[in-house]
Motif scaffolding. Structure first.
Motif, PDB file in Angstrom:
ATOM      1  N   TYR A  72       0.816  -1.209   0.000  1.00 13.70           N
ATOM      2  CA  TYR A  72       0.000   0.000   0.000  1.00 13.70           C
ATOM      3  C   TYR A  72       0.852   1.263   0.000  1.00 13.70           C
ATOM      4  CZ  TYR A  72      -3.886  -3.126   0.966  1.00 13.70           C
ATOM      5  OH  TYR A  72      -4.810  -4.131   0.885  1.00 13.70           O
ATOM      6  N   GLY A  73       1.997   1.214   0.669  1.00 11.92           N
ATOM      7  CA  GLY A  73       2.904   2.359   0.626  1.00 11.92           C
ATOM      8  C   GLY A  73       3.397   2.619  -0.786  1.00 11.92           C
ATOM      9  N   ALA A  74       3.737   1.541  -1.518  1.00 10.40           N
ATOM     10  CA  ALA A  74       4.166   1.691  -2.903  1.00 10.40           C
ATOM     11  C   ALA A  74       3.011   2.147  -3.791  1.00 10.40           C
ATOM     12  CB  ALA A  74       4.735   0.370  -3.408  1.00 10.40           C
ATOM     13  N   LEU A  75       1.806   1.648  -3.495  1.00 13.13           N
ATOM     14  CA  LEU A  75       0.633   2.047  -4.275  1.00 13.13           C
ATOM     15  C   LEU A  75       0.363   3.540  -4.121  1.00 13.13           C
ATOM     16  CD1 LEU A  75      -1.649   0.790  -6.053  1.00 13.13           C
ATOM     17  CD2 LEU A  75      -3.010   0.593  -3.952  1.00 13.13           C
ATOM     18  N   ALA A  76       0.528   4.057  -2.909  1.00 15.58           N
ATOM     19  CA  ALA A  76       0.285   5.481  -2.654  1.00 15.58           C
ATOM     20  C   ALA A  76       1.265   6.362  -3.410  1.00 15.58           C
ATOM     21  CB  ALA A  76       0.365   5.762  -1.149  1.00 15.58           C
ATOM     22  N   ARG A  77       2.427   5.814  -3.786  1.00 14.99           N
ATOM     23  CA  ARG A  77       3.431   6.619  -4.486  1.00 14.99           C
ATOM     24  C   ARG A  77       3.278   6.577  -6.006  1.00 14.99           C
ATOM     25  NH1 ARG A  77       6.470   4.331  -0.211  1.00 14.99           N
ATOM     26  NH2 ARG A  77       7.205   2.618  -1.533  1.00 14.99           N
ATOM     27  N   LEU A  78       2.275   5.851  -6.505  1.00 14.44           N
ATOM     28  CA  LEU A  78       2.037   5.857  -7.949  1.00 14.44           C
ATOM     29  C   LEU A  78       1.665   7.268  -8.402  1.00 14.44           C
ATOM     30  CD1 LEU A  78      -0.026   2.571  -8.521  1.00 14.44           C
ATOM     31  CD2 LEU A  78       2.365   2.992  -9.113  1.00 14.44           C
ATOM     32  N   PRO A  79       2.075   7.662  -9.598  1.00  7.29           N
ATOM     33  CA  PRO A  79       1.823   9.046 -10.034  1.00  7.29           C
ATOM     34  C   PRO A  79       0.343   9.402 -10.157  1.00  7.29           C
ATOM     35  CG  PRO A  79       2.676   7.694 -11.851  1.00  7.29           C
ATOM     36  CD  PRO A  79       2.849   6.897 -10.592  1.00  7.29           C
TER      37      PRO A  79
END
Length: 816
Positions: A72-79
């Protein structure tokens, strides 16, 4: 113009009581119309305003495994992601005395502070949301509070059920029951009008502290709501989320993506019929009110008309006299319109209605200034326009009565009846019904006939449309279900060998097909989909409107709404994204989809959905063994037709109850897969009938007013007939013939046109939904209207006829 103003002011002062009565009539009718019109707009926009106020997300992403390990942390960083709010599902169940579960429910808790504060903020009906650090507090959605009989301050006992062994999870000894205090009753985007399977059960919202206290062993699922940047579609972000899942082993390498706009569209479709009903009611009431107000205003102008020759002799032109009459009506209409606007504001807390009332973010008094301002102007303009022709007719200035001298068309039907030797009561009644008369004895025959015919037309159309709506609700083929029952294990799976062990020994089953749930990305849309594979007999597919079912993994069938949104047609190629993989499929058909839903993801719905083969869907059901037989999530069953079919289906449901409970799906056998759209229309299937009743009452009101006016203005005719020897009973018979003639003509015109209008409106409605355009005609009901309308018309005319029969001929003729 000073002369025009002086004449109008004098008339208003002299007959102020009558004009005040007209203004009050305009105020009441206008207030009702404006209330309905503003209520229709408020009802239609309520859910969209709710989504804005709650900072609703655009996408729900849920991994097949878990996303709590950094995904989820990586998902939140999607552009394309602006904000993200993770939640976790808790494996807890409400229990009653003895610790037995009392009702299926879904429980969730925020993973951190973001859910309920940054995104997906619920509407709090009572109390507040649970505090993050208090494990003993919960909130319940309004549907759950009703089902579980909870209120703020109640205590709900729940049992924590371990999900099962998983890496790093140790349930330990059995946990004591949880005693949670209800601190809030809330409305969420899903509870306004439940669309998904999870939305249809009570929702319990716990604190982050409770989720931490229970631990991973009691986490049944997790997901994240995401708000997207402008320009990023759910389809684009879904593909990125799928690719990202490959880097996090805990996710299982696959994610489920739900386009929340599809869920919002389903809710709005459920609200739309209520808004349209209000708008239609406002329109019909406005037309009826215009007829009634026009007749009342014409009578007032006619009462002042005897002074017009004197005013003309003093130099006023016909145009000035007409302008004075219109100014009088305009002044009364303006006063009534302003009062009606105030009445609409006072009545605004009654709006919106139905489902929209639950979603309304700002309940209470509301002033829709656009509707009110336009409504006030429209009331004045329409009222003046309605009386323009009578005002010109009454604005004569000669020394004689032009109205009295003007030729009046005589009824050939009445003359034929008289020549044929028909009873004088019949000939006189028909003459009164068809001839408007002249001078002070003139009556609005044409407007009354038009109003009655329009009322019959509208009632017939409403009944016809309602009959077709009822036919849709109770005909599975029309909403896509071509099989008799379905066995759906949701996220669980079974092999063909397991299914055959049960299905081959079940009496009555003649064939079945297998299927899996999934989603496909098409043109930036996330479309709910099913994959179907052959079992025994022909492959069972939803109702086809055009083309054929898919046969290969490069063929796809789409719903009507989906095809419209992507701008394609049957036979064309389309790029489809399945499980992160892009491929080009041929659209081989257009179908109607029943309800195929999985968990909290948006289900198929009439014109929304896609069908391909299970190989083409490319999804791997959870729990599928490596190699060996394929696994499926549902089976579609067909039973032998005949008198034993219902008994065979009921016996099959009973025999499956233990198996369904073992896979935690108590309702896994489904016999009615009505999509949400049809379920919504089932909820309002009485609306056309209610509208027909209202229209009938308004039509009878117009007819009743005509009879009253006719009885007053034709007192001289009745007095002469009484003087010539007619008894009071015969006068009542004349009135009965008058009413029966008018209603008969209204029925002769209104019923055929109403049936045509009902069929036409149903075809448009069916095309917009993407369902078969089959229609039915409620012939018994339509035929029953004939005696019912005639009897109702005579019942309304009974007291005016009795009053006319009691008129003293000597008193009336002496006054003449």
């Amino acid at each position: 113009m000073r002369a025009v103003g002086a004449v109008a002011a004098h008339e208003l002062r002299t007959r102020w009581r009558a004009w005040v009565g007209l203004a009050l009539l305009v105020a009441f009718a206008g207030g009702c119309v404006l209330t309905a019109a503003a209520g229709a707009r408020r009802t239609d926009s309520a859910y969209q305003r709710f989504l804005v106020a709650s900072r609703a997300s655009d996408v729900l992403v849920s991994p097949a495994g878990s996303g709590l390990g950094g995904y989820y942390g990586a998902l939140a960083r999607l552009p394309g992601v602006v904000a993200l709010a993770p939640i976790v599902g808790l494996s807890v169940l409400p229990v009653g005395p003895g610790g037995r579960p009392v009702l299926a429910s879904v429980a969730a808790a925020p993973f951190d502070h973001r859910w309920g504060h940054i995104l997906e903020i619920p509407k709090v009906l009572d109390g507040r949301l649970p505090l993050a650090g208090r494990p003993g507090e919960i909130a319940v959605d309004q549907n759950g509070a009703l089902a579980l009989r909870l209120h703020v301050g109640s205590t709900l006992v729940m049992k924590a059920v371990p999900v099962g062994p998983s890496p790093g999870a140790n349930a330990g000894p059995p946990r004591p029951p949880l005693r949670e205090r209800v601190v809030g009753i809330v409305v969420t985007r899903g509870s306004v009008h439940p669309v998904t399977n999870l939305d249809k059960v009570p929702a319990i919202f716990a604190s982050t502290a409770l989720a931490d206290q229970l631990g991973r062993a009691y986490t049944s699922f997790d997901g994240a709501y995401a708000k997207l940047r402008p320009g990023y579609s759910p389809g684009i972000v879904g593909r990125q989320a799928e690719s990202l899942a490959q880097r996090f082993r805990a996710t299982g390498g696959h994610v489920f993506v739900a386009d929340e706009s599809a869920q919002a569209a389903a809710v709005e479709r459920s609200i739309q019929p209520e808004a349209v009903s209000l708008a239609i009611f406002a329109l019909v009431l406005a037309i009826t009110a215009l007829l009634v107000v026009g007749q009342a205003a014409t009578r007032l102008m006619a009462a002042a008309a005897p002074a017009n020759p004197v005013l003309a002799a003093l130099g006023m032109t016909r145009g000035q006299l007409m302008a004075a009459g219109l100014l009088e009506v305009g002044a009364a209409a303006a006063a009534g319109a302003v009062a009606g606007a105030g009445l609409a504001v006072a009545a605004s807390p009654l709006m919106p209605i139905g489902t929209a009332r639950v979603a309304e973010p700002d309940p209470g008094v509301s002033a829709d200034w656009a509707v009110l301002a336009a409504g006030v102007v429209a009331i004045v303009v329409l009222a003046v326009a309605r009386v323009a022709q009578p005002a010109w007719r009454l604005a004569w200035g000669g020394s004689g009565s032009r109205a009295a001298a003007s030729p009046v068309g005589r009824s050939k039907v009445a003359e034929w009846l008289a020549a044929a030797g028909a009873p004088v009561t019949a000939a006189a009644g028909v003459r009164l019904a068809l001839e408007p008369g002249r001078g002070r004895g003139a009556v609005p025959v044409r407007s009354a006939m038009t109003g009655a015919a329009l009322s019959v037309l509208a009632v017939t159309a409403a009944f016809t449309f309602g009959a077709n709506l009822l036919h849709l609700v109770h005909t599975p083929r029309l909403y896509g279900q071509t099989w008799d029952a379905a066995v759906d294990w949701q996220f669980g799976s079974f092999t063909p060998r397991q299914a055959q062990r049960v299905l081959t020994v079940t009496p009555g089953i003649t064939g079945w097909s297998y299927g899996t749930h999934g989603t496909v990305g098409i043109g930036g849309l996330v479309v709910p989909a099913i994959g179907v594979a052959a079992g025994l007999g022909p492959v069972l597919s939803p109702t086809m409107l055009a083309g054929r079912p898919p046969r290969t993994d490069r063929e796809i069938v789409l719903g009507t709404s989906t095809i419209r949104r992507i701008g394609r047609s049957v036979g064309q190629m389309v790029t489809v994204t399945v499980g992160g993989r892009r491929q080009v499929d041929r659209i081989v058909g257009r179908a109607v989809f029943p309800n195929f839903g999985q968990g909290g993801f948006t289900p198929t719905d009439l014109g929304e959905g896609a069908e391909t083969t299970t190989a083409g869907l490319g999804s791997v059901p959870p729990g599928r063994p490596p190699g060996g037989q394929p696994a499926y999530e549902f089976a579609l069953l067909r039973f032998a037709p005949g008198p034993q079919r219902a008994a065979h289906i009921a016996a099959f449901k009973r025999s499956m109850s233990r198996i369904c409970s073992a896979v935690q799906q108590p309702g896994c056998v489904v016999t009615d897969q009505r999509p949400n759209g049809v379920a919504d229309y089932a909820r309002i299937e009485g609306t056309p009938t209610a509208l027909a009743v209202v229209l009938a009452v308004l039509g009878l009101a117009v007819l009743g007013q005509f009879i009253v006016v006719s009885g007053r203005r034709r007192r001289r005719d009745f007095a002469i007939l009484r003087t010539l020897g007619l008894a009071g009973r015969q006068v009542r018979v004349i009135t009965a013939w008058q009413v029966s003639t008018m209603t008969g003509l209204a029925l002769a015109v209104g019923i055929p046109l109403g049936v045509v209008a009902g069929h036409w409106s149903w075809r448009l409605f069916a095309e917009s939904l993407g369902i078969p355009g089959d229609f039915v005609t409620p012939l018994p009901l339509v035929l029953l209207m004939v005696p019912a309308v005639i009897l109702a018309g005579n019942a309304v005319a009974y007291w005016p006829a009795r009053t006319a029969a009691r008129v003293s001929p000597a008193r009336v003729l002496r006054a003449e």
